[in-house]
Design an enzyme around this catalytic site. Structure first.
Site, PDB file in Angstrom:
ATOM      1  N   GLU A  75       0.769  -1.340   0.054  1.00 48.26           N
ATOM      2  CA  GLU A  75       0.183  -0.159   0.008  1.00 48.26           C
ATOM      3  C   GLU A  75       0.744   1.306   0.043  1.00 48.26           C
ATOM      4  O   GLU A  75       0.802   1.960  -1.023  1.00 48.26           O
ATOM      5  CB  GLU A  75      -0.889   0.028   1.365  1.00 48.26           C
ATOM      6  CG  GLU A  75      -1.604   1.245   1.391  1.00 48.26           C
ATOM      7  CD  GLU A  75      -2.389   1.107   2.834  1.00 48.26           C
ATOM      8  OE1 GLU A  75      -3.417   1.041   2.906  1.00 48.26           O
ATOM      9  OE2 GLU A  75      -1.494   1.106   3.941  1.00 48.26           O
ATOM     10  N   ASP A 306     -10.177   1.470   5.646  1.00 47.07           N
ATOM     11  CA  ASP A 306     -10.106   1.335   4.378  1.00 47.07           C
ATOM     12  C   ASP A 306     -10.981   2.211   3.474  1.00 47.07           C
ATOM     13  O   ASP A 306     -11.113   2.690   2.423  1.00 47.07           O
ATOM     14  CB  ASP A 306     -10.270  -0.292   4.039  1.00 47.07           C
ATOM     15  CG  ASP A 306      -9.012  -1.185   3.986  1.00 47.07           C
ATOM     16  OD1 ASP A 306      -7.923  -0.468   4.716  1.00 47.07           O
ATOM     17  OD2 ASP A 306      -8.753  -2.068   3.374  1.00 47.07           O
TER      18      ASP A 306
END
Length: 441
Positions: A75, A306
């Site tokens: 990420e 998220d």
């Protein structure tokens, strides 16, 4: 000197950026010089300041670290590459890519081309499996690097992107047995026996998986859906799959209609491919609810960390594509209306999709704290959605982001990594500096 000058001119001539994105800060009254200085400040906070999350290794590598979790993640590495190519920071980009390729990317075996989602900062892998959003960003950032710098400066960026694209296609494999975990629970424990399937994009729904293999390819994460990235692949990946990527973009847009609440605009952290809720898994030995006892709610069905990324991802598609602009404008105002109702300076960072607060056992902890906060990462993404909105409330969200201080909370909690990266992305969006990088003939 003359040779260096010619090379510089050639590099500048090979790239343009897409039609200028709006500078919403300037539209709302901030001076251009102020905005430029603020953007530079926020960039330096992430890459060069005392609370930086970017660290260089030797002469040619570097990594982005999730400081509070003591690791480097696909990420953060892929986010760092996307930011670097947007800012023209070639050295940072190349360092991050070399570290990712050396330590994270599988060079052979069942997972060839995929990336181990978490490594220690010395490169030792914490896990072998991938988290699908990392590949999504790696591919897009590499294509932009190819468009911006060409493929003859030491790294063939497009070839690297094409390699990943080839490796993420559906395939069957027989996993090696792993110790521990619960049988049949894929990436979270021991693998099922016999042939398994691996793919970044579910071949039936054309939607991105949560993980390419194991249990995680049975569902998705709404924050992994970035239709604009598929459009980039269709235009410049040159992998012979342009029609597939266009279809994936459209399917993701349709999915986001289903996955976001029609009133609040909120979405779950994870969900089924049809947008419906996740069911609470029942592992062997897990206590069953007592008669009359309410089953525990699966916290993955809530809006939490998220989920914060979804407003900004939809904003990105609105800016770069505009293919779903009418719905996206409505979504932007819906989600801002919800957070406005909670207080622009007070809303918290986790909710149920209907806007109610989660119970304590549903709250996802971070940094050792299980606590609801007014987090600057969410302040950032909600402010970025102002690009889609026409209502006057948007200025309050933009001003709130501009004035927010990224500093520790009173209890000591501080997230330089996730909050810091989302804050930087939001400033890039709102200043018109998060753009589709286009090659020029």
């Amino acid at each position: 000197m003359r040779k260096l000058f010619i090379i510089t001119i050639l590099m500048a001539a090979t790239t343009v950026v897409h039609a200028k994105c709006r500078n919403v800060f300037v539209e709302m009254g901030y001076q251009p010089a102020q905005v430029d200085a603020k953007l530079k400040e926020v960039f330096n906070d992430v890459f060069r300041g005392p609370n930086k999350v970017y660290f260089e290794v030797g002469d040619s590598m570097g990594y982005v670290s999730d400081i509070k979790n003591h690791d480097a993640r696909t990420e953060g590495m892929s986010y760092g590459m996307m930011i670097a190519v947007q800012f023209g920071e070639k050295d940072i980009f190349d360092r991050l890519w070399r570290w990712s390729k050396k330590y994270m990317q599988h060079q052979s075996g069942n997972r060839e081309g995929y990336f181990a989602w978490s490594c220690k900062t010395d490169g030792t892998r914490n896990a072998e499996g991938a988290a699908s959003d990392g590949e999504l960003y790696f591919i897009t950032a590499l294509i932009f690097a190819s468009n911006r710098w060409g493929d003859n400066t030491g790294i063939n960026y497009k070839a690297e992107a094409q390699h990943i694209l080839n490796c993420i296609q559906p395939k069957e494999y027989t996993p090696e047995p792993r110790k521990g975990g619960f049988p049949g629970f894929g990436g979270f424990g021991a693998q099922q026996q016999g042939p398994q399937k691996m793919y970044l994009i579910d071949p039936e729904t054309k939607l991105i998986t949560f993980t390419p293999d194991g249990f995680g390819n049975r569902y998705t994460d709404p924050s992994y859906h970035i239709p604009a990235f598929y459009e980039v692949w269709a235009k410049w990946a040159d992998d012979g799959r342009a029609d597939l990527w266009k279809e994936c973009a459209q399917k993701s847009r349709e999915f986001l209609h289903k996955a976001t609440h029609p009133v609040t605009g909120l979405n779950a952290d994870m969900c089924q491919y049809d947008g419906s809720e996740m069911q609470m898994p029942r592992w062997p030995g897990m206590p069953q609810p007592k008669p009359g006892e309410k089953p525990r709610r699966n916290g993955s069905n809530n809006f939490r960390y998220d989920s914060w990324r979804v407003p900004m991802n939809i904003t990105l598609d609105y800016e770069w594509s505009g293919a779903d602009a009418e719905w996206q404008r409505g979504y932007g105002e819906r989600i801002q209306n919800f957070f406005y109702s909670q207080g622009v300076d007070k809303f918290v960072d986790q909710y149920r999709p209907d806007g109610s607060l989660p119970e304590e056992n549903e709250i996802l902890q971070a940094g050792g704290f299980r606590k609801l906060r007014h987090s600057i990462g969410l302040v950032s993404t909600v402010a970025a959605a102002s690009i889609m909105c026409k209502h006057a409330k948007s200025k309050e969200f933009v001003d709130a982001l501009w004035n927010a201080k990224h500093e520790p909370f009173e209890d000591g909690y501080f997230d330089a990594y996730y909050d810091g990266l989302l804050r930087l992305f939001a400033f890039m969006h709102l200043s018109g500096n998060y753009r589709e990088i286009v090659p020029q003939k």
